[in-house]
Design a protein around this motif. Structure first.
Motif, PDB file in Angstrom:
ATOM      1  N   MET A  54       0.350  -2.149 -16.317  1.00  0.00           N
ATOM      2  CA  MET A  54       0.912  -1.091 -15.465  1.00  0.00           C
ATOM      3  C   MET A  54       1.164   0.167 -16.289  1.00  0.00           C
ATOM      4  SD  MET A  54       4.029  -3.057 -13.594  1.00  0.00           S
ATOM      5  CE  MET A  54       3.946  -4.809 -13.222  1.00  0.00           C
ATOM      6  N   ASP A  55       1.167   1.305 -15.610  1.00  0.00           N
ATOM      7  CA  ASP A  55       1.657   2.520 -16.256  1.00  0.00           C
ATOM      8  C   ASP A  55       3.129   2.324 -16.601  1.00  0.00           C
ATOM      9  OD1 ASP A  55      -0.765   3.774 -16.046  1.00  0.00           O
ATOM     10  OD2 ASP A  55      -0.275   4.810 -14.172  1.00  0.00           O
ATOM     11  N   VAL A 101       5.697   3.033 -13.887  1.00  0.00           N
ATOM     12  CA  VAL A 101       5.694   2.031 -12.822  1.00  0.00           C
ATOM     13  C   VAL A 101       6.488   0.802 -13.254  1.00  0.00           C
ATOM     14  CG1 VAL A 101       4.244   0.514 -11.413  1.00  0.00           C
ATOM     15  CG2 VAL A 101       3.480   2.836 -11.926  1.00  0.00           C
ATOM     16  N   SER A 158       2.107   9.478  -6.496  1.00  0.00           N
ATOM     17  CA  SER A 158       1.350   8.584  -7.370  1.00  0.00           C
ATOM     18  C   SER A 158       2.184   7.370  -7.759  1.00  0.00           C
ATOM     19  CB  SER A 158       0.887   9.332  -8.624  1.00  0.00           C
ATOM     20  OG  SER A 158       1.993   9.889  -9.322  1.00  0.00           O
ATOM     21  N   GLU A 185       1.455   3.389  -6.612  1.00  0.00           N
ATOM     22  CA  GLU A 185       1.329   2.309  -7.594  1.00  0.00           C
ATOM     23  C   GLU A 185       2.394   1.241  -7.385  1.00  0.00           C
ATOM     24  OE1 GLU A 185      -1.112   1.733  -9.751  1.00  0.00           O
ATOM     25  OE2 GLU A 185      -2.063   3.444  -8.770  1.00  0.00           O
ATOM     26  N   LYS A 220       1.393  -1.001  -4.480  1.00  0.00           N
ATOM     27  CA  LYS A 220       0.426  -2.033  -4.887  1.00  0.00           C
ATOM     28  C   LYS A 220       1.085  -3.110  -5.745  1.00  0.00           C
ATOM     29  CE  LYS A 220      -2.578   1.111  -6.404  1.00  0.00           C
ATOM     30  NZ  LYS A 220      -3.835   1.717  -6.947  1.00  0.00           N
ATOM     31  N   THR A 221       1.992  -2.685  -6.622  1.00  0.00           N
ATOM     32  CA  THR A 221       2.661  -3.645  -7.502  1.00  0.00           C
ATOM     33  C   THR A 221       3.602  -4.560  -6.726  1.00  0.00           C
ATOM     34  OG1 THR A 221       2.554  -2.051  -9.322  1.00  0.00           O
ATOM     35  CG2 THR A 221       4.100  -3.867  -9.559  1.00  0.00           C
ATOM     36  N   CYS A 265       8.542   1.971  -0.395  1.00  0.00           N
ATOM     37  CA  CYS A 265       7.373   2.765  -0.781  1.00  0.00           C
ATOM     38  C   CYS A 265       6.599   3.235   0.448  1.00  0.00           C
ATOM     39  CB  CYS A 265       6.455   1.945  -1.681  1.00  0.00           C
ATOM     40  SG  CYS A 265       7.172   1.514  -3.284  1.00  0.00           S
ATOM     41  N   VAL A 291      -5.195   2.427   0.235  1.00  0.00           N
ATOM     42  CA  VAL A 291      -4.169   1.588  -0.389  1.00  0.00           C
ATOM     43  C   VAL A 291      -3.452   0.752   0.670  1.00  0.00           C
ATOM     44  CG1 VAL A 291      -2.039   1.582  -1.733  1.00  0.00           C
ATOM     45  CG2 VAL A 291      -3.854   3.204  -2.292  1.00  0.00           C
TER      46      VAL A 291
END
Length: 289
Positions: free
Chosen positions: A111-112, A115, A134, A138, A141-142, A155, A174
């Motif tokens: 992950m970034d 995130v 952004s 993410e 999705k996480t 989210c 997404v």
């Protein structure tokens, strides 16, 4: 008129800003309500929750980022954070006892960093800052990956409030991927309303199968739409599907949709981005052309 459009855009922007504020207030109220419900409305004289459950909730929040009682670590992209198995276990079945029993570290380095930090902070405190699309995408999705419906809902609501014409296709992809029904429906409506304003660049990251499914639901002539969007993969899917049809009218439609143009690679011809020999294989090229 153009002036009316500008006014409507300004009004829409203001409404979105107010919606975002309301969503934040709602999330905070929801968190406080959960604490109050857990405490069964039992307070001490100082006004703080006195029940065991409420104290436990507040204690968990204070453990974020601390080594106190820590029995596992989380490997993020840029550092390692202390964590607690009982907290992770309480959040998701993905971290149930048998999964974490023999583990001393969870690897989230894919992950970034922002995130990973946001996810871990929410796990402990129920608080997340979703000011940037952004990050919200993410985290959506996480949260789907780790089966965290509470975070998914936060989210999703944040993205609904910020989606625009330029971002609606990306958000749609997404939402389709993670099964975010409300976001998917909202983006689908925006796409339908602003179909003529969308460009090939808006769809460049959408998979061929998903785009073909969308074109069939939103346009009368999906092959024409695929050509307009410069998507050879979708043209190919359309040709393949219609090749299996025994309905002469369907075949006639596909044949009439063929657009011939010289190939930059030589004397061969391209038809909607597919080489002519392939079209003969599929049986859609007209004789003598």
């Amino acid at each position: 008129t153009s002036s009316d459009s500008v006014k409507l855009e300004k009004h829409l922007k203001l409404l979105k800003e107010e919606y975002t504020k309301l969503q934040k207030s709602y999330a905070e109220l929801e968190r406080k309500y959960s604490q109050a419900a857990a405490a069964n409305e039992d307070h001490d004289l100082s006004g703080e929750f006195s029940s065991f459950i409420s104290r436990l909730v507040m204690t968990v929040a204070t453990l974020y980022g601390r080594t106190t009682y820590a029995d596992i670590t989380i490997k993020l992209k840029d550092k390692t954070m202390p964590a607690h198995k009982f907290v992770l276990n309480a959040r998701s079945e993905e971290w149930r006892e048998e999964v974490l029993m023999d583990k001393s570290e969870l690897d989230w380095s894919d992950m970034d960093a922002d995130v990973g930090y946001a996810l871990l902070r929410w796990i402990y405190t129920d608080v997340v800052d979703l000011q940037h699309d952004s990050l919200a995408l993410e985290l959506l999705k996480t949260s789907h990956r780790f089966k965290l419906p509470g975070l998914m809902g936060l989210c999703e609501r944040a993205l609904v409030s910020s989606v625009s014409v330029r971002s609606c296709v990306r958000f749609y992809c997404v939402a389709e991927e993670v099964g975010a029904a409300n976001l998917l429906e909202y983006c689908s409506g925006l796409i339908s309303t602003h179909w003529d304003d969308l460009t090939p660049q808006d769809f460049e990251h959408m998979s061929g199968a998903l785009l073909y499914k969308m074109l069939k639901s939103k346009t009368k002539h999906p092959l024409h739409a695929a050509v307009r969007l410069l998507r050879e993969d979708v043209v190919f899917l359309c040709l393949v599907e219609n090749n299996g049809s025994r309905d002469p009218r369907q075949k006639q439609y596909v044949e009439s949709s063929i657009v011939w143009q010289p190939s930059v690679y030589g004397s061969s011809m391209l038809c909607c981005g597919v080489q002519a020999p392939d079209l003969y294989t599929w049986g859609f090229a007209k004789n003598g052309e």
